[in-house]
Design a protein around this motif. Structure first.
Motif, PDB file in Angstrom:
ATOM      1  N   SER A  52      -2.535  15.872  -8.381  1.00 55.89           N
ATOM      2  CA  SER A  52      -3.925  16.376  -8.476  1.00 55.89           C
ATOM      3  C   SER A  52      -4.808  15.575  -9.504  1.00 55.89           C
ATOM      4  CB  SER A  52      -3.436  17.903  -9.230  1.00 55.89           C
ATOM      5  OG  SER A  52      -3.037  17.375 -10.592  1.00 55.89           O
ATOM      6  N   THR A  53      -6.303  15.977  -9.280  1.00 53.49           N
ATOM      7  CA  THR A  53      -7.094  14.980 -10.028  1.00 53.49           C
ATOM      8  C   THR A  53      -6.802  15.342 -11.478  1.00 53.49           C
ATOM      9  OG1 THR A  53      -8.601  16.711  -9.659  1.00 53.49           O
ATOM     10  CG2 THR A  53      -8.994  15.041  -8.254  1.00 53.49           C
ATOM     11  N   LYS A  54      -6.333  16.511 -11.823  1.00 49.77           N
ATOM     12  CA  LYS A  54      -6.033  16.694 -13.193  1.00 49.77           C
ATOM     13  C   LYS A  54      -4.994  15.851 -13.736  1.00 49.77           C
ATOM     14  CE  LYS A  54      -4.634  20.699 -16.230  1.00 49.77           C
ATOM     15  NZ  LYS A  54      -4.425  19.853 -17.322  1.00 49.77           N
ATOM     16  N   GLU A  55      -3.854  15.873 -12.888  1.00 51.66           N
ATOM     17  CA  GLU A  55      -2.794  14.746 -13.396  1.00 51.66           C
ATOM     18  C   GLU A  55      -3.475  13.326 -13.370  1.00 51.66           C
ATOM     19  OE1 GLU A  55       1.299  15.664 -11.553  1.00 51.66           O
ATOM     20  OE2 GLU A  55      -0.222  16.241 -10.088  1.00 51.66           O
ATOM     21  N   ILE A  56      -4.202  12.698 -12.673  1.00 55.94           N
ATOM     22  CA  ILE A  56      -4.775  11.524 -12.472  1.00 55.94           C
ATOM     23  C   ILE A  56      -5.681  11.361 -13.922  1.00 55.94           C
ATOM     24  CG2 ILE A  56      -6.321   9.903 -11.542  1.00 55.94           C
ATOM     25  CD1 ILE A  56      -5.481  11.174  -8.694  1.00 55.94           C
ATOM     26  N   GLY A  57      -6.638  12.348 -13.978  1.00 49.48           N
ATOM     27  CA  GLY A  57      -7.506  12.239 -15.085  1.00 49.48           C
ATOM     28  C   GLY A  57      -6.939  12.403 -16.447  1.00 49.48           C
ATOM     29  N   GLU A  58      -5.634  13.016 -16.671  1.00 47.77           N
ATOM     30  CA  GLU A  58      -4.980  13.016 -17.838  1.00 47.77           C
ATOM     31  C   GLU A  58      -4.308  11.462 -18.161  1.00 47.77           C
ATOM     32  OE1 GLU A  58      -4.816  15.159 -20.314  1.00 47.77           O
ATOM     33  OE2 GLU A  58      -6.219  16.436 -19.017  1.00 47.77           O
ATOM     34  N   MET A  59      -3.823  11.014 -16.994  1.00 50.36           N
ATOM     35  CA  MET A  59      -3.054   9.612 -17.119  1.00 50.36           C
ATOM     36  C   MET A  59      -4.247   8.755 -17.453  1.00 50.36           C
ATOM     37  SD  MET A  59      -0.393   9.279 -14.061  1.00 50.36           S
ATOM     38  CE  MET A  59      -1.463   9.233 -12.688  1.00 50.36           C
ATOM     39  N   ILE A  60      -5.201   8.729 -16.860  1.00 47.17           N
ATOM     40  CA  ILE A  60      -6.389   7.867 -17.348  1.00 47.17           C
ATOM     41  C   ILE A  60      -6.747   7.823 -18.616  1.00 47.17           C
ATOM     42  CG2 ILE A  60      -8.977   7.221 -16.942  1.00 47.17           C
ATOM     43  CD1 ILE A  60      -8.657   8.038 -14.148  1.00 47.17           C
ATOM     44  N   MET A  61      -6.837   9.375 -19.133  1.00 50.10           N
ATOM     45  CA  MET A  61      -7.329   9.333 -20.549  1.00 50.10           C
ATOM     46  C   MET A  61      -6.250   8.914 -21.564  1.00 50.10           C
ATOM     47  SD  MET A  61      -9.632  12.814 -20.781  1.00 50.10           S
ATOM     48  CE  MET A  61      -8.288  13.916 -20.514  1.00 50.10           C
ATOM     49  N   LYS A  62      -5.145   9.152 -21.181  1.00 51.12           N
ATOM     50  CA  LYS A  62      -3.786   8.676 -22.059  1.00 51.12           C
ATOM     51  C   LYS A  62      -4.179   6.819 -22.156  1.00 51.12           C
ATOM     52  CE  LYS A  62       0.958   8.728 -22.545  1.00 51.12           C
ATOM     53  NZ  LYS A  62       2.210   9.177 -21.839  1.00 51.12           N
ATOM     54  N   GLU A  63      -4.177   6.259 -20.821  1.00 49.04           N
ATOM     55  CA  GLU A  63      -4.361   4.681 -20.947  1.00 49.04           C
ATOM     56  C   GLU A  63      -5.711   4.493 -21.891  1.00 49.04           C
ATOM     57  OE1 GLU A  63      -2.174   2.348 -20.248  1.00 49.04           O
ATOM     58  OE2 GLU A  63      -0.983   4.251 -19.781  1.00 49.04           O
ATOM     59  N   LEU A  64      -6.594   4.974 -21.627  1.00 46.10           N
ATOM     60  CA  LEU A  64      -7.976   4.501 -22.453  1.00 46.10           C
ATOM     61  C   LEU A  64      -8.048   5.067 -23.771  1.00 46.10           C
ATOM     62  CD1 LEU A  64     -10.665   5.557 -19.856  1.00 46.10           C
ATOM     63  CD2 LEU A  64     -10.022   3.438 -20.339  1.00 46.10           C
ATOM     64  N   ARG A  65      -7.163   5.901 -24.315  1.00 42.19           N
ATOM     65  CA  ARG A  65      -7.103   6.321 -25.643  1.00 42.19           C
ATOM     66  C   ARG A  65      -6.397   5.241 -26.314  1.00 42.19           C
ATOM     67  NH1 ARG A  65      -6.134  12.278 -27.446  1.00 42.19           N
ATOM     68  NH2 ARG A  65      -6.221  12.001 -29.550  1.00 42.19           N
ATOM     69  N   GLU A 112       0.691  -1.228  -0.091  1.00 42.30           N
ATOM     70  CA  GLU A 112      -0.076  -0.020   0.065  1.00 42.30           C
ATOM     71  C   GLU A 112       0.886   1.208   0.105  1.00 42.30           C
ATOM     72  OE1 GLU A 112      -3.511   0.616   2.116  1.00 42.30           O
ATOM     73  OE2 GLU A 112      -4.389  -1.364   1.408  1.00 42.30           O
ATOM     74  N   GLY A 113       2.161   1.133   0.560  1.00 41.76           N
ATOM     75  CA  GLY A 113       2.659   2.450   0.509  1.00 41.76           C
ATOM     76  C   GLY A 113       2.330   3.285   1.509  1.00 41.76           C
ATOM     77  N   GLY A 114       2.941   4.691   1.383  1.00 40.90           N
ATOM     78  CA  GLY A 114       2.513   5.691   2.295  1.00 40.90           C
ATOM     79  C   GLY A 114       1.395   6.216   1.852  1.00 40.90           C
ATOM     80  N   THR A 115       0.862   7.317   2.670  1.00 37.72           N
ATOM     81  CA  THR A 115      -0.267   8.095   2.166  1.00 37.72           C
ATOM     82  C   THR A 115      -0.147   8.922   1.110  1.00 37.72           C
ATOM     83  OG1 THR A 115      -1.052   8.199   4.420  1.00 37.72           O
ATOM     84  CG2 THR A 115      -2.336   9.727   3.059  1.00 37.72           C
ATOM     85  N   LEU A 116      -0.855   8.788  -0.045  1.00 41.15           N
ATOM     86  CA  LEU A 116      -0.990   9.602  -1.278  1.00 41.15           C
ATOM     87  C   LEU A 116      -2.171  10.395  -1.122  1.00 41.15           C
ATOM     88  CD1 LEU A 116       0.151  10.165  -4.000  1.00 41.15           C
ATOM     89  CD2 LEU A 116      -1.105   8.440  -4.759  1.00 41.15           C
ATOM     90  N   MET A 117      -1.905  11.813  -1.079  1.00 43.74           N
ATOM     91  CA  MET A 117      -3.116  12.726  -1.232  1.00 43.74           C
ATOM     92  C   MET A 117      -3.291  13.079  -2.552  1.00 43.74           C
ATOM     93  SD  MET A 117      -4.022  12.552   2.132  1.00 43.74           S
ATOM     94  CE  MET A 117      -4.829  13.899   2.322  1.00 43.74           C
ATOM     95  N   VAL A 118      -4.748  13.387  -2.761  1.00 43.49           N
ATOM     96  CA  VAL A 118      -5.178  13.792  -3.951  1.00 43.49           C
ATOM     97  C   VAL A 118      -5.696  15.081  -3.857  1.00 43.49           C
ATOM     98  CG1 VAL A 118      -6.912  13.598  -6.010  1.00 43.49           C
ATOM     99  CG2 VAL A 118      -5.815  11.589  -4.684  1.00 43.49           C
ATOM    100  N   ILE A 119      -5.305  16.018  -4.610  1.00 41.14           N
ATOM    101  CA  ILE A 119      -5.913  17.618  -4.611  1.00 41.14           C
ATOM    102  C   ILE A 119      -6.882  17.671  -5.559  1.00 41.14           C
ATOM    103  CG2 ILE A 119      -4.888  19.926  -4.902  1.00 41.14           C
ATOM    104  CD1 ILE A 119      -1.923  19.056  -4.629  1.00 41.14           C
ATOM    105  N   LYS A 120      -8.013  18.145  -4.963  1.00 40.11           N
ATOM    106  CA  LYS A 120      -9.143  18.256  -6.007  1.00 40.11           C
ATOM    107  C   LYS A 120      -9.259  19.371  -6.489  1.00 40.11           C
ATOM    108  CE  LYS A 120     -12.333  15.173  -4.898  1.00 40.11           C
ATOM    109  NZ  LYS A 120     -12.509  14.215  -5.674  1.00 40.11           N
ATOM    110  N   LYS A 121     -10.012  19.787  -7.474  1.00 40.05           N
ATOM    111  CA  LYS A 121     -10.275  21.286  -8.300  1.00 40.05           C
ATOM    112  C   LYS A 121     -10.197  22.147  -7.249  1.00 40.05           C
ATOM    113  CE  LYS A 121     -12.277  19.168 -12.513  1.00 40.05           C
ATOM    114  NZ  LYS A 121     -13.345  18.886 -13.313  1.00 40.05           N
ATOM    115  N   ASP A 122     -10.938  22.089  -6.426  1.00 38.71           N
ATOM    116  CA  ASP A 122     -11.279  23.110  -5.328  1.00 38.71           C
ATOM    117  C   ASP A 122     -10.069  23.354  -4.309  1.00 38.71           C
ATOM    118  OD1 ASP A 122     -11.734  21.165  -3.570  1.00 38.71           O
ATOM    119  OD2 ASP A 122     -14.016  21.807  -3.192  1.00 38.71           O
ATOM    120  N   GLY A 123      -9.002  22.562  -4.448  1.00 42.73           N
ATOM    121  CA  GLY A 123      -7.959  22.832  -3.565  1.00 42.73           C
ATOM    122  C   GLY A 123      -7.943  21.690  -2.198  1.00 42.73           C
TER     123      GLY A 123
END
Length: 153
Positions: free
Chosen positions: A103-116, A45-56
């Protein structure tokens, strides 16, 4: 491990194998009481990874949310759960390499790259939600980009 079907407390491991370049152990188990067979996965599981949402706001990274978004995009498409699991594992590992926050932006971009890479319909589904498409023109524009890539590739 407890049987998820009958609740018997001591299931037996039938087979173990390392997957995802040794980062995950897949175990086939059987319940000696009811005979049910099921699969479990063991991963670091590793250490705690935090996700930064659009609203901060920040919230703890959720593998389940990551996988849920991918599953939703791939619904009724010819993409196996094994492939979705593989993508989820790769994206989680990539996110953890970024550091302690992503950030959620980075995660979203990574997902789109894989799905594409694997399915254009799943990609457009995910992009439409992620990029918050408001009208048909945005769908047409995104499909045009895909079509342009396909014609040039």
């Amino acid at each position: 491990m407890k049987c998820p079907f009958c609740g018997y407390p001591n299931t037996k491991v039938q087979d173990s194998r390392s997957i995802e370049n040794g980062l995950v152990i897949r175990r086939r188990r059987m319940c000696p009481k009811c005979g049910a067979k099921f699969t479990t996965y063991e991963r670091f599981e590793g250490g705690t990874l935090m996700v930064i949402k659009k609203d901060g706001r920040r919230e703890k990274f959720s593998r389940e949310k990551l996988m849920g978004g991918i599953v939703k995009a791939c619904e009724k498409r010819p993409i196996s759960m094994d492939k979705i699991e593989e993508i989820t594992n790769a994206l989680e590992a990539r996110a953890r390499k970024v550091g302690t926050e992503i950030s959620t932006k980075e995660i979203g971009e990574m997902i789109m790259k894989e799905l594409r890479k694997i399915d254009q319909v799943a990609y457009v589904r995910f992009a439409s939600v992620y990029r918050d498409f408001r009208d048909i023109d945005q769908f047409i524009e995104e499909i045009g980009k895909l079509k342009g890539d396909k014609d040039n590739g």
